[in-house]
Design an enzyme around this catalytic site. Structure first.
Site, mmCIF file in Angstrom:
data_model
loop_
_atom_site.group_PDB
_atom_site.id
_atom_site.type_symbol
_atom_site.label_atom_id
_atom_site.label_comp_id
_atom_site.label_asym_id
_atom_site.label_seq_id
_atom_site.Cartn_x
_atom_site.Cartn_y
_atom_site.Cartn_z
ATOM 1 N N ASP A 182 89.923 40.189 -1.440
ATOM 2 C CA ASP A 182 89.509 40.118 -2.842
ATOM 3 C C ASP A 182 88.941 41.461 -3.302
ATOM 4 O O ASP A 182 89.194 41.913 -4.423
ATOM 5 C CB ASP A 182 88.461 39.013 -3.033
ATOM 6 C CG ASP A 182 88.957 37.654 -2.579
ATOM 7 O OD1 ASP A 182 90.157 37.375 -2.776
ATOM 8 O OD2 ASP A 182 88.156 36.894 -2.005
ATOM 9 N N HIS A 209 86.421 32.407 -1.814
ATOM 10 C CA HIS A 209 87.695 33.071 -1.518
ATOM 11 C C HIS A 209 88.867 32.205 -1.963
ATOM 12 O O HIS A 209 89.826 31.997 -1.229
ATOM 13 C CB HIS A 209 87.779 33.373 -0.006
ATOM 14 C CG HIS A 209 89.003 34.127 0.406
ATOM 15 N ND1 HIS A 209 89.331 35.366 -0.102
ATOM 16 C CD2 HIS A 209 89.991 33.827 1.288
ATOM 17 C CE1 HIS A 209 90.453 35.789 0.444
ATOM 18 N NE2 HIS A 209 90.881 34.869 1.292
#
Length: 346
Positions: A182, A209
């Protein structure tokens, strides 16, 4: 720091191993002995991750495990002229040997996402895989740092924690959900829009996530750029949907395996540096946390000789980020509770 590994790989010459080590300021004789185990090493993430870990001069022993196919991957990777010795292990009966003495265990095992699949769809398969692997970790290398890549990370990290608690080996400082992809995506997308050098970009990504639980804090990004609210919203959504973007682009033939392997290798490198006493190693990861009311949360973490040295706060958030934080909490809590429930009932 975070891009040096890839730059070194790209610039490799005929003296690859030696030059790579010297450029990073380590000689193989001066770095401590460190064993890294990759569980799921024959898979789509596992193979490129194994390659990248073989290129890391901080690794002295590389243990590659999967249910099948690992001897071939290990033979291939072992021919690379870098420091670490490589051994492949295949089948559950060899899992213990793969894990014994490991300083870091990286877990990319499990099935990947396919078009139309959500991370929840992965849960039923991957939850059981993670539970059995963590049971073995508790038995054979209870003091290792565990880097969890297997999705859904928002649930698999709590599963791991419950398994370790049951075994009496749980140390919250040594369990990480790898959210580095990310961060990698947010930096790439921000640099492209802001027209800045991506190697100089620093920005935290917090929360979880998956989907809206991923919250990039573009207000804290450096170098600063005057992006519009519309651009920030679009960058946020693209970061949140990065995995889906790759799954759809691969049209049923895979997920974000290569970029995930890179992100996993960068985070493992940070963990190794922390173990070796390098000061001020800070990366984002999904860990047990008091930053919010949620039991697990991704934020900046200072890494050290025992794993997590300090979980850092979120810093100043703008109004858009505050709204995003509140919006992600119910979904992230639900995923955490799902993992805990699975571990307790199975």
């Amino acid at each position: 720091m975070r891009t040096s590994m890839l730059k070194s790989i790209v610039r490799r010459s005929s003296t690859a191993g030696a030059s790579y080590v010297s450029r990073r300021g380590f000689a193989s004789g001066s770095a401590p002995e460190r064993k890294v185990a990759v569980l799921g090493a024959a898979g789509g993430i596992g193979q490129p991750l194994s390659l990248l870990m073989k290129l890391n001069p901080l690794v002295s022993s590389l243990s590659l495990y999967d249910i099948a196919g690992t001897p071939g991957v290990a033979a291939d990777v072992s021919h690379i002229n870098t420091r670490s010795e490589v051994v492949g292990f295949a089948g559950e009966e060899q899992l213990g040997k793969a894990l014994e003495g490991a300083d870091i265990v990286i877990i990319p095992a499990g099935v990947p996402r396919k078009p139309g699949m959500t991370r929840d769809d992965l849960f039923n398969i991957n939850a059981g895989i993670v539970k059995s692997l963590c049971t073995a970790i508790a038995k054979y290398c209870p003091n290792a740092l565990v880097n969890m890549i297997s999705n859904p990370v928002n649930s698999t990290v709590p599963i791991a924690a419950e398994v370790f608690k049951k075994a009496g080996t749980y140390d919250e400082k040594k369990l990480f959900g790898v959210t580095m992809l990310d961060v990698v995506r947010a930096k790439t997308f921000y640099a492209g829009k802001a027209k800045v050098n991506v190697a100089e970009v620093n920005l935290p990504v917090v929360g979880g996530h998956a989907g809206i639980t991923i919250l990039p804090l573009f207000s804290q990004a450096t170098p600063k750029a005057n992006l519009s609210n519309e651009e920030i919203v679009a960058l946020t959504k693209r970061t949140q949907d990065g995995g889906t973007e790759v799954v759809e682009a691969k049209a049923g033939k895979g997920s974000a395996t290569l970029s995930m392997a890179y992100a996993g290798a960068i985070f493992a490198d940070a963990c190794l540096k922390g173990l070796n006493g390098v000061p001020d190693v800070v990366e984002c990861a999904f860990v047990q946390s008091n930053v919010t009311e949620l039991p697990f949360f991704a934020s900046k973490v200072r890494l050290g000789k025992n794993g997590v040295e300090e979980v850092l706060g979120l810093g100043p958030l703008n109004e858009y980020e505050k709204q995003g934080l509140e919006a992600l909490k119910p979904e992230l809590l639900s995923s955490i509770e799902k993992g805990i429930k699975f571990a307790k009932e199975n």
